[in-house]
Scaffold this motif. Structure first.
Motif, mmCIF file in Angstrom:
data_model
loop_
_atom_site.group_PDB
_atom_site.id
_atom_site.type_symbol
_atom_site.label_atom_id
_atom_site.label_comp_id
_atom_site.label_asym_id
_atom_site.label_seq_id
_atom_site.Cartn_x
_atom_site.Cartn_y
_atom_site.Cartn_z
ATOM 1 N N PHE A 116 37.659 -25.032 11.417
ATOM 2 C CA PHE A 116 37.694 -23.583 11.183
ATOM 3 C C PHE A 116 39.042 -23.176 10.585
ATOM 4 N N GLY A 117 40.111 -23.756 11.117
ATOM 5 C CA GLY A 117 41.448 -23.437 10.609
ATOM 6 C C GLY A 117 41.592 -23.824 9.141
ATOM 7 N N GLN A 118 41.042 -24.967 8.777
ATOM 8 C CA GLN A 118 41.110 -25.404 7.375
ATOM 9 C C GLN A 118 40.330 -24.450 6.468
ATOM 10 N N ALA A 119 39.159 -24.006 6.941
ATOM 11 C CA ALA A 119 38.359 -23.084 6.121
ATOM 12 C C ALA A 119 39.121 -21.784 5.908
ATOM 13 N N ALA A 120 39.760 -21.294 6.962
ATOM 14 C CA ALA A 120 40.530 -20.056 6.845
ATOM 15 C C ALA A 120 41.711 -20.242 5.893
ATOM 16 N N TYR A 121 42.338 -21.403 5.977
ATOM 17 C CA TYR A 121 43.493 -21.706 5.122
ATOM 18 C C TYR A 121 43.091 -21.724 3.650
ATOM 19 N N VAL A 122 41.994 -22.417 3.377
ATOM 20 C CA VAL A 122 41.519 -22.541 1.995
ATOM 21 C C VAL A 122 41.065 -21.175 1.467
ATOM 22 N N ALA A 123 40.367 -20.412 2.304
ATOM 23 C CA ALA A 123 39.891 -19.086 1.867
ATOM 24 C C ALA A 123 41.077 -18.183 1.556
ATOM 25 N N ALA A 124 42.103 -18.244 2.396
ATOM 26 C CA ALA A 124 43.296 -17.417 2.156
ATOM 27 C C ALA A 124 43.941 -17.809 0.826
ATOM 28 N N HIS A 125 43.933 -19.111 0.537
ATOM 29 C CA HIS A 125 44.485 -19.589 -0.735
ATOM 30 C C HIS A 125 43.693 -19.003 -1.914
ATOM 31 N N PHE A 126 42.361 -19.041 -1.824
ATOM 32 C CA PHE A 126 41.540 -18.530 -2.932
ATOM 33 C C PHE A 126 41.719 -17.025 -3.105
ATOM 34 N N GLU A 127 41.983 -16.330 -2.011
ATOM 35 C CA GLU A 127 42.201 -14.889 -2.123
ATOM 36 C C GLU A 127 43.540 -14.584 -2.782
ATOM 37 N N ALA A 128 44.511 -15.453 -2.515
ATOM 38 C CA ALA A 128 45.861 -15.181 -3.012
ATOM 39 C C ALA A 128 46.081 -15.684 -4.438
ATOM 40 N N ASP A 129 45.292 -16.649 -4.871
ATOM 41 C CA ASP A 129 45.514 -17.292 -6.167
ATOM 42 C C ASP A 129 44.620 -16.642 -7.227
ATOM 43 N N PRO A 130 45.246 -15.986 -8.232
ATOM 44 C CA PRO A 130 44.434 -15.247 -9.214
ATOM 45 C C PRO A 130 43.533 -16.140 -10.061
ATOM 46 N N THR A 148 42.383 -33.686 8.405
ATOM 47 C CA THR A 148 42.907 -33.338 7.074
ATOM 48 C C THR A 148 44.118 -32.417 7.207
ATOM 49 N N THR A 149 45.147 -32.683 6.407
ATOM 50 C CA THR A 149 46.386 -31.911 6.499
ATOM 51 C C THR A 149 46.406 -30.793 5.453
ATOM 52 N N SER A 150 47.289 -29.844 5.653
ATOM 53 C CA SER A 150 47.416 -28.773 4.671
ATOM 54 C C SER A 150 47.886 -29.344 3.330
ATOM 55 N N ALA A 151 48.703 -30.403 3.372
ATOM 56 C CA ALA A 151 49.158 -31.022 2.115
ATOM 57 C C ALA A 151 47.966 -31.616 1.363
ATOM 58 N N GLU A 152 47.040 -32.218 2.099
ATOM 59 C CA GLU A 152 45.855 -32.787 1.441
ATOM 60 C C GLU A 152 44.988 -31.681 0.845
ATOM 61 N N LEU A 153 44.888 -30.557 1.555
ATOM 62 C CA LEU A 153 44.114 -29.436 1.003
ATOM 63 C C LEU A 153 44.810 -28.860 -0.227
ATOM 64 N N ASP A 154 46.135 -28.724 -0.164
ATOM 65 C CA ASP A 154 46.880 -28.206 -1.318
ATOM 66 C C ASP A 154 46.650 -29.098 -2.539
ATOM 67 N N ALA A 155 46.665 -30.414 -2.311
ATOM 68 C CA ALA A 155 46.472 -31.353 -3.423
ATOM 69 C C ALA A 155 45.071 -31.190 -4.017
ATOM 70 N N LEU A 156 44.079 -30.986 -3.154
ATOM 71 C CA LEU A 156 42.706 -30.805 -3.639
ATOM 72 C C LEU A 156 42.590 -29.523 -4.460
ATOM 73 N N LEU A 157 43.207 -28.441 -3.974
ATOM 74 C CA LEU A 157 43.116 -27.163 -4.689
ATOM 75 C C LEU A 157 43.837 -27.254 -6.035
ATOM 76 N N ASP A 158 44.974 -27.965 -6.061
ATOM 77 C CA ASP A 158 45.683 -28.154 -7.334
ATOM 78 C C ASP A 158 44.816 -28.935 -8.324
ATOM 79 N N LEU A 159 44.176 -29.967 -7.797
ATOM 80 C CA LEU A 159 43.313 -30.806 -8.636
ATOM 81 C C LEU A 159 42.172 -29.972 -9.228
ATOM 82 N N ILE A 160 41.559 -29.134 -8.415
ATOM 83 C CA ILE A 160 40.456 -28.297 -8.902
ATOM 84 C C ILE A 160 40.980 -27.320 -9.961
ATOM 85 N N GLY A 161 42.126 -26.694 -9.666
ATOM 86 C CA GLY A 161 42.685 -25.721 -10.604
ATOM 87 C C GLY A 161 43.030 -26.365 -11.942
ATOM 88 N N GLN A 162 43.629 -27.555 -11.889
ATOM 89 C CA GLN A 162 44.037 -28.241 -13.119
ATOM 90 C C GLN A 162 42.816 -28.683 -13.931
#
Ligand SMILES: *Cc1c(COP(=O)(O)O)cnc(C)c1O
Length: 536
Positions: A429-443, A512-526
């Motif tokens: 649940f914490g990871q889902a909230a973290y990722v959702a917050a990222h998508f809300e903050a990233d234009p 899964t760590t926040s660093a691993e999630l950050d890397a995944l989101l960067d990969l998707i964005g790129q």
């Protein structure tokens, strides 16, 4: 990292993760539960063999877990690059003929053991996040291996012995978690079979009560044909319509009930449609609520659905294939409030329960609900044996020969306990909230809706290309490169266009760590930027 207790740079701290996740889920997490969670051992402590991480599984696991850790290397990537055609060609080259004239001996298994770990989608990899396809718990894997070696069959006591008693205990425990008192149920291959079984029970009950016919013996009476209805959310699982077809009701017997913007069934629409159906002289065999839709994780208003079902004398089934895992959590169990009013519930422990596939449960409130399925076969369980205390196991499933999947469920539940599962679920649940917050903050991204459980629906905001085409291509690019397995789906009508395609992250890996999630989101964005602006 431990999502519930270990703040690190960029990652939300425990209190805010719990609060955000609770706000998203509409859950009220009491302060004492949060405090308890903070004091409880970390995920790593509770998971000496972290779920799905075969690499470290052997470190302090049981002998069986150690053996598996040695056998299967840790995933280095989520899937093999190159796509289906090249891989099928390689399998054809290296692994045929399937049945050679002379056997290969040990080389056969050794070749597969070397080939498969690299060439199979690895659900234990942090970038495998498409489906409700969890990293398997090493405890479940080991128990599964134990069962494979012993090979009991659950269709007669004299092929099983202890595993049949274990099955009884597991079904009693899970039905008590769902309904407040021990009911009954069946171990199934998953939500599809559980939903089929539930609708079979519902159909037969409706025919018995409405038409005075025993359908198991006499089939559907002509008067029932075209008049039995199943009411389910418009975003309910496709297996419901399939079951209706197989049960002789026809797919059109399933009437889709519109959903609210958050994908929960609209209870007023349900009440209205139910009244219309009854007024037309049709009979509602079942009202089906979903507790955790496959895409959005939405939990239908269970109490209101139960009320409508009861008012129309209909069976109330809850498809909790995904959300049923919350029965294991002290913190999130309340999201399933109203489940205790159901006649039956589907729960998949191979989703939010970290079991190896298959681990489905069909739970019934009435301990005798499955009695109409019972059969006697002279060669399996004759009456005199039963009178002497040898149980007839044939009423417990649609199957005859059947694996003892209850064993791995028991093993893992006793290994982790409620505290362990509570922590694992909080982490997701914490990871889902973290990722959702990222998508809300990233234009660059657009969050489709707040996560209700552990899936997050979103898309890349394409600036040049067609949004559906760009997002679909991003997912395929990641697959083809072997870099990530992310999900895709379509929003239900009416989608807020243009475009209804959304990408999906399904977060089921507790460690899964926040660093691993950050890397995944960067990969998707790129990857998306490359697709949207080729050559820049
Ligand atoms: C996954 C799922 C199913 C189907 O379950 P299987 O285990 O894949 O057969 C049914 N309903 C819902 C809501 C699901 O998420």
């Amino acid at each position: 990292m431990n999502w519930a207790a270990q703040p690190e740079s960029g990652a939300p701290d425990e209190a805010s993760v719990l609060a955000t996740a609770a706000a998203y889920a509409g859950a009220v997490v009491p302060a004492d539960a949060a405090a308890e969670a903070a004091e409880a051992p970390t995920v790593a402590d509770l998971l000496p063999a972290p779920a799905g991480d075969e690499a470290t599984a052997h470190q302090d696991g049981s002998a069986l877990v150690q053996m598996l850790g040695a056998l299967v290397p840790a995933p280095v990537r989520p899937l093999p690059p190159g796509g289906p055609a090249a891989l099928a060609e390689r399998v054809g080259r290296e692994f045929t003929p399937v049945l050679p004239e002379l056997g290969l001996g040990p080389a056969s298994l050794d070749a597969l053991a070397a080939f498969l770990p690299e060439q199979t989608v690895r659900s234990a990899h942090p970038r495998t996040v498409a489906h409700l396809h969890c990293p398997p718990d090493p405890v479940a894997m080991a128990a599964d291996t134990l069962v494979g070696v012993l090979n009991p069959s659950q269709d007669s006591w004299d092929q099983s012995a202890a595993p049949s008693a274990i099955e009884d205990e597991v079904l009693a425990a899970f039905s008590a978690l769902a309904f407040g008192a021990a009911g009954s149920g069946a171990i199934t291959s998953g939500g599809t079979e559980s939903n089929h079984l539930a609708l079979l029970l519902a159909r037969d009950e409706a025919v018995r009560r409405g038409f005075g016919v025993e359908p198991a013996a006499d089939g559907l009476p002509p008067a029932a044909c075209g008049r039995l209805r199943i009411l389910a959310s418009a975003v309910g699982h496709f297996s419901l319509a399939r079951a209706a077809a197989q049960l002789g009701l026809g797919e059109r017997a399933v009437i889709p009930v519109p959903v609210l913007p958050d994908h929960r069934l609209d209870p007023r629409a349900l009440a209205r449609i139910a009244a219309e159906v009854t007024a037309r002289g049709e009979r509602i065999a079942a009202v089906v609520a979903t507790a955790g839709t496959t895409d959005a994780g939405a939990i239908d208003p269970l109490v209101a659905c139960a009320k409508t079902a009861r008012a129309h004398g209909a069976w109330f089934h809850v498809d909790a294939a995904y959300g049923g895992g919350l029965l294991l959590s002290d913190v999130r169990r309340r999201l399933l409030d109203g489940l205790e009013l159901a006649d039956s519930a589907s729960v998949d422990l191979h989703k939010l329960g970290w079991q190896t596939i298959p681990a489905g449960l069909l739970l019934t409130r009435d301990p005798a609900a499955l009695a109409p399925l019972s059969r006697r076969a002279a060669y399996l369980s004759d009456a005199d044996d039963e009178a002497e205390g040898y149980p007839n196991l044939l009423g417990r499933s649609l199957h005859t020969t059947r694996r003892a999947d209850a064993v791995k469920i028991l093993a893992a539940c006793r290994h982790h306990g409620r505290a362990g599962y509570t922590r694992m679920i909080e982490s997701c649940f914490g990871q889902a909230a973290y990722v959702a917050a990222h998508f809300e903050a990233d234009p660059r991204f657009e969050l489709a809706l707040p996560p209700a459980l552990t899936t997050v629906l979103f898309r890349y905001r394409a600036r040049r290309g067609d949004p559906d085409r760009v997002n679909a291509a991003v997912r395929r690019d990641l697959l083809a490169a072997g870099k990530a397995v992310i999900g895709r789906t379509r929003l239900p009508e009416p989608a807020a266009g243009p475009g209804s395609l959304r990408l999906k992250l399904t977060l089921l890996r507790p460690q899964t760590t926040s660093a691993e999630l950050d890397a995944l989101l960067d990969l998707i964005g790129q990857t998306a930027a490359d697709r949207d602006h080729p050559g820049t």
